[in-house]
Design a protein around this motif. Structure first.
Motif, PDB file in Angstrom:
ATOM      1  N   ASN A 105       3.295  -8.649   2.204  1.00 50.68           N
ATOM      2  CA  ASN A 105       2.590  -9.839   3.178  1.00 50.68           C
ATOM      3  C   ASN A 105       2.532 -11.151   2.324  1.00 50.68           C
ATOM      4  O   ASN A 105       1.536 -11.349   1.580  1.00 50.68           O
ATOM      5  CB  ASN A 105       1.248  -9.410   3.620  1.00 50.68           C
ATOM      6  N   ASN A 106       3.635 -11.882   2.183  1.00 51.66           N
ATOM      7  CA  ASN A 106       3.718 -12.850   1.301  1.00 51.66           C
ATOM      8  C   ASN A 106       3.564 -14.368   2.121  1.00 51.66           C
ATOM      9  O   ASN A 106       3.234 -15.416   1.581  1.00 51.66           O
ATOM     10  CB  ASN A 106       5.089 -12.904   0.669  1.00 51.66           C
ATOM     11  N   ASN A 130      -2.511 -16.837   7.388  1.00 50.30           N
ATOM     12  CA  ASN A 130      -2.808 -16.080   6.136  1.00 50.30           C
ATOM     13  C   ASN A 130      -3.584 -14.927   6.450  1.00 50.30           C
ATOM     14  O   ASN A 130      -3.700 -13.708   5.626  1.00 50.30           O
ATOM     15  CB  ASN A 130      -3.811 -17.041   5.178  1.00 50.30           C
ATOM     16  N   SER A 134      -0.915 -11.554   8.659  1.00 51.40           N
ATOM     17  CA  SER A 134      -0.764 -10.517   7.706  1.00 51.40           C
ATOM     18  C   SER A 134      -1.489  -9.151   8.492  1.00 51.40           C
ATOM     19  O   SER A 134      -1.355  -7.913   7.821  1.00 51.40           O
ATOM     20  CB  SER A 134      -1.656 -11.023   6.354  1.00 51.40           C
ATOM     21  N   ALA A 138       0.292  -5.922   8.669  1.00 52.87           N
ATOM     22  CA  ALA A 138      -0.249  -4.720   8.217  1.00 52.87           C
ATOM     23  C   ALA A 138      -0.349  -3.487   9.139  1.00 52.87           C
ATOM     24  O   ALA A 138      -0.081  -2.424   8.759  1.00 52.87           O
ATOM     25  CB  ALA A 138      -1.520  -4.724   7.263  1.00 52.87           C
ATOM     26  N   SER A 155      -0.010  -7.631  -0.927  1.00 60.79           N
ATOM     27  CA  SER A 155      -0.365  -9.019  -0.452  1.00 60.79           C
ATOM     28  C   SER A 155      -0.374  -9.924  -1.226  1.00 60.79           C
ATOM     29  O   SER A 155      -0.868  -9.939  -2.321  1.00 60.79           O
ATOM     30  CB  SER A 155      -1.551  -9.182   0.680  1.00 60.79           C
ATOM     31  N   LEU A 178      -8.213 -11.915   3.802  1.00 56.96           N
ATOM     32  CA  LEU A 178      -6.873 -11.065   3.419  1.00 56.96           C
ATOM     33  C   LEU A 178      -7.474 -10.002   2.481  1.00 56.96           C
ATOM     34  O   LEU A 178      -6.831  -8.818   2.530  1.00 56.96           O
ATOM     35  CB  LEU A 178      -5.785 -11.869   2.788  1.00 56.96           C
ATOM     36  N   THR A 182      -7.264  -6.046   2.709  1.00 61.76           N
ATOM     37  CA  THR A 182      -6.528  -5.086   1.820  1.00 61.76           C
ATOM     38  C   THR A 182      -7.452  -3.838   1.428  1.00 61.76           C
ATOM     39  O   THR A 182      -6.939  -2.941   1.349  1.00 61.76           O
ATOM     40  CB  THR A 182      -6.222  -5.877   0.539  1.00 61.76           C
ATOM     41  N   ILE A 198      -3.895  -6.398  -3.437  1.00 59.44           N
ATOM     42  CA  ILE A 198      -3.538  -8.003  -3.451  1.00 59.44           C
ATOM     43  C   ILE A 198      -3.346  -8.384  -4.702  1.00 59.44           C
ATOM     44  O   ILE A 198      -4.200  -8.401  -5.568  1.00 59.44           O
ATOM     45  CB  ILE A 198      -4.618  -8.536  -2.257  1.00 59.44           C
TER      46      ILE A 198
END
Length: 267
Positions: A105-106, A130, A134, A138, A155, A178, A182, A198
């Motif tokens: 997840n970039n 963001n 994501s 995910a 991520s 984020l 995670t 992450i």
């Protein structure tokens, strides 16, 4: 020292297993968002070079040039804030390559604006890319990995996962969200063999700000002195950490916020 995969049983030795870095992702299928430039493109390059079959997703039209540089990479244009983009991308990985083992997840956006000048639209836009986008990827990856018997979700976060960025209310909050996502993925995924981590990156010299600054790289490079190392990161350095966390070398790492910030949070 060459990396080796973990033993498949407590008594199995890894001494006789040949496992070179150039092939550590052989047989694996990866999906990378924000893949057209910067950290995303460097991550695609590393995964491809080390044996993975890759699906690359980005909203930018220059994504289409990736297969010329990395033969076999499957590209898909799409807006990650749309739920259907995630579903379509994961389905493409499964249909084309038989499953999904790695999600990077970039994709992300940033904004520097005082809190009193941050609009509802600013907040919603940053959260949509963001955090919300994501989450979509995910969730869909989690489903595919569950069917596959395991996988890794990594991520690209920010040092603002853990410390405040002045004039970065929306950005910091979105990256904090984020980081918490995670950890939830790691807890829920553990029994299923799914890891989630992450990378809390420092400032990276990319064209990340090119949508509103023509001097994006020079501006980002000007933050060198904020890092004890005296420079900002190169995209490939963050890609290396992302790939490490996705690899068998990090088999016991999950739920982690891994700093790759040049020491900026140590100050």
């Amino acid at each position: 020292m060459s990396p080796v995969p973990p033993p498949t049983s407590p008594t199995e030795s890894t001494e006789s297993i040949e496992f070179t870095e150039s092939a550590e992702f052989a047989g694996k299928v990866a999906l990378v968002t924000g893949a057209a430039r910067g950290v995303g493109k460097e991550t695609v390059a590393l995964l491809h070079a080390r044996g993975a079959r890759v699906v690359a997703v980005d909203v930018r039209p220059d994504l289409k040039s990736l297969p010329d540089e990395f033969p076999g990479v499957l590209t898909m244009n799409g807006d990650i804030t749309r739920e259907e983009t995630a579903s379509r991308a994961v389905r493409a990985a499964v249909d084309a390559f038989g499953g999904l083992d790695i999600l990077v997840n970039n994709a992300g956006r940033t904004l520097n604006r005082p809190v009193t000048e941050t609009t509802a639209e600013d907040w919603d836009t940053l959260m949509a890319v963001n955090a919300r986008g994501s989450f979509f990827f995910a969730r869909e990856a989690f489903r595919a990995m569950k069917a596959r018997g395991g996988g890794s979700i990594v991520s690209t976060g920010s040092y603002t996962c853990t410390v405040a960025l002045p004039e970065g209310a929306a950005y910091s909050a979105s990256k904090g969200a984020l980081a918490q996502l995670t950890k939830v993925l790691a807890v829920e995924g553990g029994p299923l063999g799914i890891r989630a981590n992450i990378v809390a990156a420092g400032v990276i010299e990319t064209d990340f700000l090119d949508s509103f600054r023509s001097d994006s790289r020079a501006y980002l490079a000007s933050f060198a002195d904020a890092h004890p190392l005296g420079r900002v990161a190169h995209p490939g350095e963050i890609a290396e950490v992302l790939c490490f966390l996705a690899s068998p070398r990090a088999a016991f790492v999950t739920g982690a916020v891994v700093a790759a910030d040049g020491g900026i949070t140590a100050v």
